[in-house]
Design a protein around this motif. Sequence first.
Motif, PDB file in Angstrom:
ATOM      1  N   ARG A   1      34.319   7.091 -46.092  1.00  0.00           N
ATOM      2  CA  ARG A   1      33.293   6.449 -46.917  1.00  0.00           C
ATOM      3  C   ARG A   1      33.935   6.053 -48.236  1.00  0.00           C
TER       4      ARG A   1
ATOM      5  N   SER B   1      32.391   4.369 -50.774  1.00  0.00           N
ATOM      6  CA  SER B   1      31.433   4.209 -51.868  1.00  0.00           C
ATOM      7  C   SER B   1      30.396   5.322 -51.805  1.00  0.00           C
ATOM      8  N   THR B   2      29.850   5.685 -52.961  1.00  0.00           N
ATOM      9  CA  THR B   2      28.790   6.702 -52.995  1.00  0.00           C
ATOM     10  C   THR B   2      27.405   6.085 -52.856  1.00  0.00           C
TER      11      THR B   2
ATOM     12  N   ASP C   1      24.377   4.796 -51.057  1.00  0.00           N
ATOM     13  CA  ASP C   1      23.830   4.981 -49.713  1.00  0.00           C
ATOM     14  C   ASP C   1      23.460   3.662 -49.038  1.00  0.00           C
TER      15      ASP C   1
ATOM     16  N   PRO D   1      27.720   2.085 -48.007  1.00  0.00           N
ATOM     17  CA  PRO D   1      28.710   3.156 -48.064  1.00  0.00           C
ATOM     18  C   PRO D   1      30.156   2.682 -47.884  1.00  0.00           C
TER      19      PRO D   1
END
Length: 161
Positions: free
Chosen positions: A93, A95-96, A98, A101
């Motif tokens: 993943r 990116s944080t 949601d 991602p």
Amino acid sequence: MTTPPPQGNPFAQGQQQPYGQPQGQAPFPQQAGQPGFPPPGAPMPPQQQGRKISFKTIKNVVIVLIVAGVAIGGWIASRDDAAAAAVGDCMHRGSTDDNNPDLEVVDCGDAKAQYKVLAKVEGNFSGLTAQSKCEAESKDFEYVYTETNGSKSFLLCLKDK
């Protein structure tokens, strides 16, 4: 007393010796066959016309190279994204967020590997439909990832690695 006139007429034209030519000798005749000098009366050969590349040709080549570079770059960048994932692949993943991602396929032995793909289902899924589809495909899934892209929409059922 009178002085005799000088030898020859200083105002006469025509018979002056060329510069550097000894007095009393005729000038050097042009020699046929010497490099750079065609024989007298021979036609001059036409000069070779070099092929000129126009600005338009250069511009078109540059445009084609740029388009090809963008296409190849896009293909290379998309080789490791979620759309290329298959069952058994590991994902990272990036990116944080949601909602995006930024999942990418990585080697399962890589320290960046976070998730394992348990199932991949083609089609457009959302919310509860995605949850129930992953339950039917893989009982031990933990996460659902959906991507909607027209006819290339899919669902990934993931678990922690």
